[in-house]
Enzyme design. Structure first.
Site, mmCIF file in Angstrom:
data_model
loop_
_atom_site.group_PDB
_atom_site.id
_atom_site.type_symbol
_atom_site.label_atom_id
_atom_site.label_comp_id
_atom_site.label_asym_id
_atom_site.label_seq_id
_atom_site.Cartn_x
_atom_site.Cartn_y
_atom_site.Cartn_z
ATOM 1 N N ASP A 1 0.839 -1.206 0.000
ATOM 2 C CA ASP A 1 0.000 0.000 0.000
ATOM 3 C C ASP A 1 0.869 1.249 0.000
ATOM 4 O O ASP A 1 2.047 1.218 0.387
ATOM 5 C CB ASP A 1 -0.903 -0.025 1.229
ATOM 6 C CG ASP A 1 -2.113 0.901 1.074
ATOM 7 O OD1 ASP A 1 -2.376 1.362 -0.052
ATOM 8 O OD2 ASP A 1 -2.793 1.148 2.084
ATOM 9 N N ASP B 1 -8.840 4.372 -3.372
ATOM 10 C CA ASP B 1 -9.848 4.596 -2.327
ATOM 11 C C ASP B 1 -11.094 5.261 -2.895
ATOM 12 O O ASP B 1 -11.406 6.432 -2.634
ATOM 13 C CB ASP B 1 -9.245 5.455 -1.205
ATOM 14 C CG ASP B 1 -8.112 4.741 -0.491
ATOM 15 O OD1 ASP B 1 -8.048 3.505 -0.568
ATOM 16 O OD2 ASP B 1 -7.279 5.427 0.137
ATOM 17 N N GLU C 1 2.741 4.812 -4.307
ATOM 18 C CA GLU C 1 2.890 5.781 -5.404
ATOM 19 C C GLU C 1 4.310 6.389 -5.494
ATOM 20 O O GLU C 1 4.717 6.657 -6.638
ATOM 21 C CB GLU C 1 1.845 6.899 -5.250
ATOM 22 C CG GLU C 1 0.426 6.454 -5.435
ATOM 23 C CD GLU C 1 -0.147 5.761 -4.189
ATOM 24 O OE1 GLU C 1 -1.123 5.031 -4.339
ATOM 25 O OE2 GLU C 1 0.400 5.963 -3.094
#
Length: 810
Positions: A416, A484, A419
């Site tokens: 997670d 999300d 990026e």
């Protein structure tokens, strides 16, 4: 063959439409050993074929050297047969498919495929003062950026740029190439967690800009028929990829950048997931609840509470928090005994308050600031450093973490915030600045996890759930999700487009948090419709903030029953879906496919994602609005289509209003298709490929049809190469007053050919047959005059061919 030509004054001075950079002047060229070099006044062009359908172009500005290393390309250029011609003011360098044409005066480069021009450079490469990167503030540090500019035709639709919610046709947008999460997005998002430097055109070509640093893709935002790639630094290299069909283009691209490995079969099952399970007790009780309710489940995902009691302050611990998980080894064994895999979240951040901060500093695993000290900065979870996966120390340390967890029995990892979520421009990695590695951090992190998983368990296929990557990440087994998304109808509406686009760009396992992630919206209808869509998306994984339960076992009876029906259908589809995984691995074919793949010249479909194909033979129309009792569905003209629930046959080539049903979404099967269905199961571990149903959708218009379905043990790495597989082949042929069906099998050298028990159902059989033969034996089938189906049981020794003949009277 070697050709060295120096430019001469030419009489061909007519200005051509689409001429390139007027300041670029041809000097000479050289064609030798599969490489064409064109020298101009401000730099050199290199042209090289990787295959007859892929050509690479690099521009090396004067005073610079070629940068050969690619983050994406792994293919070695093949020995391609090329032709070279220099006539008048034109140099032509061609394979049997693609031709590169360089006009020397005025200078111009164009590309054609089998005689039809695809695209040409406009100004080609140039430098200019950068426009403000309004969505990437603080990350463009250069006073000028480098650009490559192309001409477009007026009519072509454009796709690509990674995961966005913009509508299928992305022409008219200037899109940042900067991976960045968008919390709570709905029906529109210009910038998300997974961008890619890829452009695809309705004229059937792809351009891959083979460069990692951040930048932009401008899809004709000024409406002047211009495509522009912009970057802060790096390679000035791109590949043109072509093919006869969309499948050919994607297949050629994934040959270039790597195919997705086969996932473990359990990855096609249902996941139990939320943010998050707070304890070992809660984890086990949740799985027990699934089994008590007879709802299939194959894996459970532990969010960040596995390593800490609080959301903030503990990231980077990367060890089980024993107060909440007192015996994780036993927990994992208990889950395995229930046929449930354990997946753990991990992040690339080590907080200064974590238990491992001092270790991270002492072992020199963190990215640095300008003074060479560990880079530290604040974000939502606390004050942090970021693991430098590009340094030997950081890479080795992080790999050892995953190996240790794998040895405890963990079989999947969730990466997670990759990026990376916060990545200041002053942070320095071993191989470059944050701006230079930002977009490929998730890509290289996936590589690290993939390699460490195989080093720990060389005979088990890795499972790697990641939020961010870049071009080529599919070869590391990456399973990305769409971030999300808001728990609203707008959030659901954007999901088919995102998954379809990513599949076109080689990343076919893009999926969404089923039910939506962000917000406390408790809406049973939305939840049911999202899970019904999930039956026909690559990964079935409900997930949400814990304000609203994501697991069906904790929903209302109504929502739970709808979810159970969807999940059971998902599991029944397992043999069909597993074959889609194989087709993706072998050929690069997406699991979800836009309808213009069927009708590539139908411009009305270029911006259409409301209905799509799940594999070759299933047409899906998700219900994306509340309270909808009917909706329009386009049925491709390439076939007639059976309603999967009622067997109603709808003629292709029309848009039709169809009624919806609260328990399932409109779903149709291509006429002539074979669809294998599994028997009911609680886990994919219970799947028995020796006993299944086979649906044949008979149509008088389809005189001959053939389908193949791949099978193996669901876990062996490189099963095809090891000969541990079997491909079942089903063929139907319509002749005068009879239907001939043949079963054959291709069995790998190290795979046992077993006997199959198949419940074969033929649909659209208008009258009871006169005689049925299986092999040489007459048999009786069960004819249903109401539903017009014929069912017979076939026992088939797959080491032999099996023939079935259904004969009708006049």
């Amino acid at each position: 063959m070697k050709h060295i030509i120096f430019g001469i004054l030419t009489l061909f001075v007519t200005i051509q439409i689409g001429a390139q950079n007027k300041n670029r002047i041809y000097k000479s060229h050289n064609e030798e050993n599969g490489l064409l070099t064109v020298v101009t006044n401000d730099g050199d062009y290199n042209f090289q074929f990787y295959s007859e359908d892929v050509v690479e172009t690099s521009f090396i500005p004067k005073g610079e050297n070629l940068k050969p290393e690619s983050h994406a390309v792994i293919m070695t250029p093949q020995n391609v047969k090329t032709t070279y011609d220099y006539s008048g003011n034109k140099i032509t360098y061609s394979s049997d498919a693609i031709a590169v044409t360089i006009t020397t005066q005025p200078f111009r480069i164009s590309y054609s495929y089998k005689g039809k021009e695809m695209i040409s450079e406009k100004r080609g490469y140039f430098k200019s003062a950068h426009q403000p990167m309004e969505m990437v503030k603080g990350n463009i540090v250069a006073d000028e950026t480098e650009k490559i500019e192309f001409n477009l035709t007026k009519e072509e639709a454009l796709y690509g740029g990674g995961a966005r919610a913009l509508g299928m046709n992305r022409r008219g947008n200037r899109l940042p190439l900067f991976n960045r999460a968008h919390y709570g997005y709905e029906s529109e998002s210009k910038l998300m967690n997974y961008t890619m430097p890829i452009v695809m055109s309705s004229n059937k070509y792809m351009i891959h800009f083979d460069n990692a640093p951040i930048g932009y893709l401008d899809f004709d935002s000024k409406n002047d028929n211009t495509l522009t790639y912009e970057t802060i630094s790096g390679r000035k290299t791109y590949q043109i990829i072509a093919g006869e069909s969309w499948y050919d283009i994607i297949g050629n691209y994934t040959k270039l950048t790597g195919k997705q490995p086969m996932l473990p079969r359990w990855a096609l099952g249902n996941f139990s997931s939320r943010f998050g399970y707070h304890s070992q007790k809660e984890t086990i009780e949740t799985i027990n609840k699934f089994q008590e309710e007879d709802i299939p489940v194959d894996a459970i995902i532990l969010d960040l509470y596995w390593f800490g009691k609080e959301v903030k302050g503990t990231m980077g611990n990367l060890k089980f928090f024993r107060d909440s998980f007192p015996n994780p080894e036993q927990m994992i064994k208990d889950l395995q005994s229930k046929n449930v895999e354990t997946i753990l979240i991990t992040e690339p951040f080590v907080l200064t308050t974590s238990n491992r901060w001092n270790e991270a500093v002492n072992k020199n695993i963190l990215a640095k600031d300008s003074l060479g000290n560990p880079a530290r900065y604040d974000f939502y979870f606390g004050n942090t450093g970021i693991i430098d996966i590009y340094s030997d120390n950081g890479n080795r340390w992080f790999k050892d973490i995953y190996k240790d967890l794998s040895q405890k029995g963990v079989t999947g990892f969730w990466g997670d915030l990759g990026e990376p979520e916060v990545h200041p421009d002053w942070v320095q990695h071993a191989t470059g600045s944050s701006g230079e590695v930002h977009n490929i951090y998730g890509h290289d992190w996936a590589k690290l996890v993939y390699e460490s998983s195989l080093e720990s368990n060389p005979n088990l296929r890795p499972f790697i759930l990641m939020r961010a990557g870049y071009s080529g990440s599919q070869r590391y087994g990456m399973v990305p999700w769409s971030g999300d998304v808001n728990r609203t109808w707008g959030g659901l509406q954007s999901q088919p487009e995102i998954a379809l686009q990513m599949g076109m760009q080689g990343v076919s396992f893009m999926h969404s948090d089923l039910g939506g992630f962000a917000g406390a919206n408790l809406d049973d209808e939305l939840y049911a419709r999202w899970l019904q869509y999930g039956v026909f998306q690559p990964i079935f994984r409900p997930h949400a903030q814990e304000d609203v339960p994501s697991e069906p076992v904790f929903r209302s009876d109504k929502a739970k029953n709808f979810a159970r029906y969807a999940i059971e259908m998902r599991y029944r589809m397992l043999p069909y879906n597993y074959n889609l995984m194989y087709q993706n691995h072998k050929y690069g074919k997406p699991l979800m496919r836009p309808l213009f793949f069927e009708e590539p010249d139908n411009s009305k479909l270029f911006d259409y994602s409301e209905t799509y194909l799940w594999g070759n033979d299933i047409l899906v129309a998700p219900v994306l609005e509340a309270g909808k009792t009917e909706q329009n569905v386009y049925f491709p003209s390439t076939s007639n289509w059976f309603n999967i629930e009622t067997d109603e046959i709808i003629e292709g080539g029309q848009t039709k209003s169809v009624a919806t049903h609260p328990a399932y979404i409109p779903t149709y099967v291509r006429a002539g298709a074979f669809i294998p269905l599994a028997k009911s199961m609680q886990s994919t571990k219970d799947y028995d490929d020796s006993n299944f149903q086979l649906q044949y959708y008979h149509s008088d218009e389809v005189l001959k049809s053939e389908r193949q379905f791949y099978s193996d043990d669901g876990k062996t790495v490189d099963a095809i190469e090891k000969g541990k597989f079997q491909i079942l082949e089903f063929e139907a042929e319509i002749k005068r007053r009879r239907i001939d069906i043949a079963f054959e099998a291709e069995t790998g050298r190290n795979y046992s050919a077993e006997t199959k028990t198949i419940e074969l159902t033929l649909h659209n059989i208008q009258k009871e047959p006169k005689r049925i033969k299986v092999g040489k034996k007459n048999v009786k089938g069960k004819y249903n005059s109401k539903y017009k189906t014929l069912t017979l049981n076939v026992v088939w020794d797959t080491s032999k061919k099996q023939n079935i003949r259904v004969k009708f009277s006049k």
